[in-house]
Write a protein that holds these residues in place. Structure first.
Motif, mmCIF file in Angstrom:
data_model
loop_
_atom_site.group_PDB
_atom_site.id
_atom_site.type_symbol
_atom_site.label_atom_id
_atom_site.label_comp_id
_atom_site.label_asym_id
_atom_site.label_seq_id
_atom_site.Cartn_x
_atom_site.Cartn_y
_atom_site.Cartn_z
ATOM 1 N N ARG A 179 1.297 12.583 -19.719
ATOM 2 C CA ARG A 179 0.478 12.720 -18.518
ATOM 3 C C ARG A 179 1.147 11.926 -17.402
ATOM 4 N NH1 ARG A 179 -4.017 11.780 -22.067
ATOM 5 N NH2 ARG A 179 -4.121 9.635 -21.346
ATOM 6 N N GLU A 180 1.110 12.470 -16.175
ATOM 7 C CA GLU A 180 1.686 11.734 -15.043
ATOM 8 C C GLU A 180 0.986 10.395 -14.902
ATOM 9 O OE1 GLU A 180 1.134 12.432 -10.525
ATOM 10 O OE2 GLU A 180 2.890 13.641 -11.088
ATOM 11 N N HIS A 181 1.755 9.378 -14.563
ATOM 12 C CA HIS A 181 1.205 8.023 -14.467
ATOM 13 C C HIS A 181 1.508 7.472 -13.077
ATOM 14 C CE1 HIS A 181 -0.113 4.092 -15.651
ATOM 15 N NE2 HIS A 181 1.088 3.556 -15.531
ATOM 16 N N ASN A 182 0.483 7.113 -12.341
ATOM 17 C CA ASN A 182 0.648 6.603 -10.982
ATOM 18 C C ASN A 182 0.455 5.093 -10.948
ATOM 19 O OD1 ASN A 182 1.093 9.142 -9.677
ATOM 20 N ND2 ASN A 182 -1.078 9.583 -9.979
ATOM 21 N N VAL A 183 1.439 4.411 -10.362
ATOM 22 C CA VAL A 183 1.425 2.948 -10.296
ATOM 23 C C VAL A 183 1.397 2.528 -8.827
ATOM 24 C CG1 VAL A 183 2.656 0.831 -10.937
ATOM 25 C CG2 VAL A 183 2.829 2.871 -12.397
ATOM 26 N N PRO A 184 0.350 1.824 -8.387
ATOM 27 C CA PRO A 184 0.327 1.347 -7.007
ATOM 28 C C PRO A 184 1.470 0.354 -6.763
ATOM 29 C CG PRO A 184 -1.836 1.160 -8.041
ATOM 30 C CD PRO A 184 -0.865 1.466 -9.130
ATOM 31 N N ILE A 185 2.032 0.374 -5.542
ATOM 32 C CA ILE A 185 3.131 -0.530 -5.206
ATOM 33 C C ILE A 185 2.596 -1.619 -4.280
ATOM 34 C CG2 ILE A 185 5.462 -0.710 -4.275
ATOM 35 C CD1 ILE A 185 5.736 2.324 -4.638
ATOM 36 N N PRO A 186 2.396 -2.842 -4.783
ATOM 37 C CA PRO A 186 1.908 -3.925 -3.919
ATOM 38 C C PRO A 186 3.022 -4.451 -3.007
ATOM 39 C CG PRO A 186 2.311 -4.746 -6.135
ATOM 40 C CD PRO A 186 2.578 -3.273 -6.168
ATOM 41 N N ASP A 187 2.648 -5.357 -2.099
ATOM 42 C CA ASP A 187 3.601 -5.880 -1.117
ATOM 43 C C ASP A 187 4.845 -6.463 -1.768
ATOM 44 O OD1 ASP A 187 1.891 -5.136 0.896
ATOM 45 O OD2 ASP A 187 1.036 -7.134 1.182
ATOM 46 N N GLN A 188 4.647 -7.263 -2.838
ATOM 47 C CA GLN A 188 5.798 -7.913 -3.488
ATOM 48 C C GLN A 188 6.774 -6.876 -4.024
ATOM 49 O OE1 GLN A 188 2.535 -8.354 -4.251
ATOM 50 N NE2 GLN A 188 2.130 -10.440 -4.991
ATOM 51 N N ALA A 189 6.240 -5.806 -4.628
ATOM 52 C CA ALA A 189 7.104 -4.759 -5.178
ATOM 53 C C ALA A 189 7.802 -3.995 -4.060
ATOM 54 C CB ALA A 189 6.281 -3.809 -6.040
ATOM 55 N N MET A 190 7.108 -3.757 -2.944
ATOM 56 C CA MET A 190 7.718 -3.069 -1.807
ATOM 57 C C MET A 190 8.926 -3.856 -1.302
ATOM 58 S SD MET A 190 6.360 -0.129 -0.807
ATOM 59 C CE MET A 190 6.573 0.033 0.961
ATOM 60 N N ALA A 191 8.770 -5.176 -1.200
ATOM 61 C CA ALA A 191 9.865 -6.022 -0.718
ATOM 62 C C ALA A 191 11.054 -5.964 -1.670
ATOM 63 C CB ALA A 191 9.370 -7.458 -0.556
ATOM 64 N N LEU A 192 10.787 -5.961 -2.959
ATOM 65 C CA LEU A 192 11.858 -5.898 -3.953
ATOM 66 C C LEU A 192 12.577 -4.551 -3.906
ATOM 67 C CD1 LEU A 192 10.004 -7.601 -6.922
ATOM 68 C CD2 LEU A 192 12.025 -8.506 -5.756
ATOM 69 N N LEU A 193 11.820 -3.473 -3.737
ATOM 70 C CA LEU A 193 12.419 -2.143 -3.668
ATOM 71 C C LEU A 193 13.261 -1.992 -2.404
ATOM 72 C CD1 LEU A 193 9.390 -0.087 -5.018
ATOM 73 C CD2 LEU A 193 11.616 -0.332 -6.146
ATOM 74 N N ASP A 194 12.804 -2.595 -1.306
ATOM 75 C CA ASP A 194 13.601 -2.573 -0.069
ATOM 76 C C ASP A 194 14.917 -3.311 -0.283
ATOM 77 O OD1 ASP A 194 11.782 -1.089 1.362
ATOM 78 O OD2 ASP A 194 10.776 -2.834 2.251
ATOM 79 N N GLU A 195 14.848 -4.454 -0.981
ATOM 80 C CA GLU A 195 16.067 -5.222 -1.281
ATOM 81 C C GLU A 195 16.996 -4.408 -2.182
ATOM 82 O OE1 GLU A 195 17.392 -9.421 -3.451
ATOM 83 O OE2 GLU A 195 15.250 -8.965 -3.204
#
Length: 201
Positions: A179-195
């Motif tokens: 089943r598709e699994h959706n994971v919210p991206i909090p601020d800390q994760a957004m910053a890491l993904l940008d890096e």
């Protein structure tokens, strides 16, 4: 008719059923491995002629190697084939039911978990100060923040991330439950993904 209904042939039909159901490749590989072990001992026998002692001899080979967990999983897989045969009208009983308490119980190791908030903070500071590859540090941080499995972090694709909606959508094909699994991206994760994007593009 009995010769046409060997354990091996019914096992192959069971494997195809799992394929049709869309079981993960990992599950299919384990089924194939377990069937190979069972087939070596009684694959060519008609399923109605396979007894509990025959199955136990097969399982004891794994126990003799110290593979207690494998022996238990093998018993379960053989039982699945028998239950498939019973449902298909090709067998009347499952000999693995009589073997439930015949095997050595494996010693399961419980993985240590940090439950103290100060200790967790210490671990996160250690990870933040890691001076190895930046991608490894980011993966460890994302692991803690998103609570996903290591394989999901390692194999993540950029197209799975919806940055405007701040959602990471893992496709059903990757998930154990299909089943598709959706994971919210909090601020800390957004910053890491940008890096991470600055490093990998």
């Amino acid at each position: 008719e009995a010769q046409a209904n060997t354990f091996q042939l019914i096992g192959e039909a069971f494997y195809k059923k799992q394929q049709t159901e869309g079981k993960s490749q990992a599950t299919l590989d384990k089924t194939a491995y377990h069937l190979k072990l069972a087939n070596a001992d009684f694959g060519r026998k008609p399923i109605t002629e396979i007894s509990a002692p025959m199955v136990l001899r097969c399982l004891r080979k794994q126990e003799a190697k110290g593979n207690h967990e494998t022996a238990h999983r093998l018993r379960a897989r053989i039982g699945s084939v028998f239950r498939f045969a019973i449902a298909s009208g090709l067998a009347e009983s499952d000999p693995t039911l009589a073997l439930k308490d015949a095997l050595i119980r494996p010693n399961r190791k419980h993985r240590a978990a940090i439950t103290d908030r100060n200790a967790l903070g210490g671990l996160m500071r250690e990870i933040a100060g890691f001076d190895g590859q930046a991608t490894t540090r980011i993966a460890l941080q994302l692991l803690a923040i998103t609570a996903q499995r290591p394989g999901e972090i390692r194999q993540a694709k950029w197209q799975e991330f919806n940055f405007p909606e701040r959602m990471w959508s893992l496709p059903a094909a990757k998930m154990k439950m299909r089943r598709e699994h959706n994971v919210p991206i909090p601020d800390q994760a957004m910053a890491l993904l940008d890096e991470l994007r600055m490093i990998t593009g």
